[in-house]
Write a protein that holds these residues in place. Structure first.
Motif, PDB file in Angstrom:
ATOM      1  N   GLU A   4       0.795  -1.122  -0.156  1.00 20.57           N
ATOM      2  CA  GLU A   4      -0.042  -0.003   0.063  1.00 20.57           C
ATOM      3  C   GLU A   4       0.925   1.198   0.021  1.00 20.57           C
ATOM      4  OE1 GLU A   4      -4.550   0.579   0.204  1.00 20.57           O
ATOM      5  OE2 GLU A   4      -3.786  -1.085   1.375  1.00 20.57           O
ATOM      6  N   MET A  11       0.277   5.332   0.707  1.00 21.19           N
ATOM      7  CA  MET A  11      -0.741   6.344   1.174  1.00 21.19           C
ATOM      8  C   MET A  11      -0.145   7.664   1.096  1.00 21.19           C
ATOM      9  SD  MET A  11      -1.990   3.507   4.006  1.00 21.19           S
ATOM     10  CE  MET A  11      -0.200   2.971   4.138  1.00 21.19           C
ATOM     11  N   ASN A  31      -1.244  11.391   2.330  1.00 19.91           N
ATOM     12  CA  ASN A  31      -2.059  12.030   2.961  1.00 19.91           C
ATOM     13  C   ASN A  31      -1.794  13.657   2.939  1.00 19.91           C
ATOM     14  OD1 ASN A  31      -2.801   9.660   4.172  1.00 19.91           O
ATOM     15  ND2 ASN A  31      -1.866  10.007   6.124  1.00 19.91           N
ATOM     16  N   THR A  61      -7.146   5.206  -5.321  1.00 13.98           N
ATOM     17  CA  THR A  61      -8.088   6.058  -4.961  1.00 13.98           C
ATOM     18  C   THR A  61      -7.887   7.391  -4.671  1.00 13.98           C
ATOM     19  OG1 THR A  61      -9.233   3.867  -3.795  1.00 13.98           O
ATOM     20  CG2 THR A  61      -9.859   6.029  -2.939  1.00 13.98           C
ATOM     21  N   THR A  83      -4.604   6.932  -2.526  1.00 11.53           N
ATOM     22  CA  THR A  83      -3.948   5.604  -1.920  1.00 11.53           C
ATOM     23  C   THR A  83      -3.885   4.703  -2.997  1.00 11.53           C
ATOM     24  OG1 THR A  83      -5.430   6.081   0.119  1.00 11.53           O
ATOM     25  CG2 THR A  83      -4.608   3.847  -0.314  1.00 11.53           C
ATOM     26  N   ARG A 130      -3.474   0.523  -3.785  1.00 10.99           N
ATOM     27  CA  ARG A 130      -3.456  -0.755  -3.412  1.00 10.99           C
ATOM     28  C   ARG A 130      -2.468  -1.429  -4.327  1.00 10.99           C
ATOM     29  NH1 ARG A 130      -6.419  -4.342  -0.107  1.00 10.99           N
ATOM     30  NH2 ARG A 130      -6.602  -2.757   1.093  1.00 10.99           N
TER      31      ARG A 130
END
Length: 409
Positions: free
Chosen positions: A47, A49, A51, A110, A124, A126
């Protein structure tokens, strides 16, 4: 990559090798993505991510780590998001601040934009293994015991209907893909997913995906209805989370056996309760008893997976639906995860409960040999004789065609 302490005392940091950073900077075509190119190429990560411009996290071996990767500002981050979205044939639109898509390598993307994302744009990714895991891989990882894996493989061959439950990022899709690889090569498989993630080695696979067609998006429920008309031998729904649960149950109850799907739930019993809720979301005023009867008639096995405290993903329970009594679906656990009691704390193993699965009679009736289970669940000759059905084989004619339709068994 080398792990060291990061700017935040509570989280470790991953530092990208200088060579990888220079290689990314040398390619003008990936300039917007330069900060995360080394992460995109790292096969050990599951993953990515982001932010914010200075908050890039990754997941490795089930643990979330803060990296030293940074974007210059929010505009730089938006440029990277635009570059990723463009590879899917779409573009970012602030009037639709939430976007889900599948990248060319199969990764799930996403994106969340302001005003939904309060602190700025986020993304994000995956990632999935380059080669999908099979049952033997899950045994090697310790996610499945040898006996449980043999039972699940035999259940797939016996055309049992399976539902895999578990929390977010618990390994549901990985297990679904592994079980689907056990489907015989000569069967027609139709998969339905919101974002195509399953990668099956069989040759006769039809993949359906929810994508935006003009101003209209094909829903999972619409695709399930279409899939039933495509003459599938196997129907696989990546995840049920809406009214498509009713259509899937109806397909299972009308001759489309051997189907598989996943659902978010905290336990096998919770999975059944959530299925009831999803069926009601179809908009039909069905009584709960009728829904539970549909569930009992459609499903054979519930496989529950979870992520342990150390980040490892494991099968925690395999349960069988055995009956319907007093408006309650009867469940019996066939395999449960128990502590091994060894030197390493937290170690568990999936062990049989000693209850003989009703499904074993169907497995033996079809002539499926399971050496790993013959001692644990010996043949019940009386039940096989009473069934009035002869064991099936994979016999074929000289022309390579089956001598009989397997769905008539």
């Amino acid at each position: 990559m080398v792990i060291r302490c990061g700017r935040r005392d509570t989280m470790p940091m991953i530092v990208a090798p200088p060579m990888a950073t220079r290689a990314a900077a040398a390619d003008p075509s990936v300039t917007p993505l330069q900060p995360i190119v080394p992460l995109l190429r790292d096969s050990s990560l599951t993953e990515i991510m982001v932010n914010g411009p200075d908050a890039v996290y990754v997941e490795r071996d089930g643990k979330v780590l803060l990296t030293d990767r940074q974007f210059d500002d929010e505009n730089h981050l938006l440029g990277a998001i635009s570059a990723l979205v463009a590879t899917t044939g779409r573009r970012i639109d602030f009037s639709e601040p939430v976007l889900e898509a599948r990248l060319p390598d199969g990764s799930r993307l996403t994106v969340v934009l302001p005003p939904v994302a309060v602190d700025g744009p986020m993304l994000t990714i995956r990632k999935f293994a380059a080669s999908p895991y099979g049952i033997d891989d899950l045994i090697r990882f310790g996610s499945l015991s040898l006996e449980a894996a043999a039972f699940l493989r035999a259940s797939v061959l016996a055309r049992a209907n399976l539902l895999i439950s578990g929390g977010s990022s618990s390994g549901k899709t990985t297990l679904l893909n592994a079980l689907a690889t056990c489907i015989p090569e000569d069967e027609r498989i139709v998969t339905i997913e919101e974002a195509a993630e399953l990668r099956l080695p069989q040759g006769h696979v039809c993949r359906l995906e929810c994508i935006q067609a003009g101003e209209k998006t094909m829903t999972l429920r619409q695709l399930v209805r279409h899939a039933v008309r495509m003459r599938p031998d196997r129907l696989i729904v990546g995840e049920v989370r809406g009214g498509e649960a009713l259509d899937m149950l109806q397909a299972m109850n009308t001759g489309h056996d051997g189907a598989m799907s996943t659902i978010h739930a905290n336990s096998p019993r919770d999975a059944l309760s959530r299925m009831e809720t999803l069926v009601l979301m179809a908009g039909l005023d069905l009584p709960v008893r009728a829904i539970r009867q549909q569930l009992r008639g459609a499903l054979n096995l519930l496989v529950h997976v979870g992520r342990l405290a150390d980040g490892r993903r494991k099968v925690l329970s395999i349960a069988e639906l055995t009956g319907f009594d007093d408006q309650t679906i009867a469940l019996q656990e066939l395999f449960v995860s128990e502590a091994t009691g060894g030197a390493v704390p937290g170690r568990t193993r999936l062990t049989p409960t000693g209850i003989r699965p009703q499904l074993m009679d169907k497995i033996y009736q079809r002539g499926i040999e399971v050496p790993e289970l013959s001692r644990l669940f010996p043949k019940n000759s009386a039940a096989i004789a009473d069934s009035g059905r002869r064991p099936t084989t994979a016999a074929q004619t000289d022309g390579g065609f089956p001598t009989r339709d397997r769905r008539q068994n």
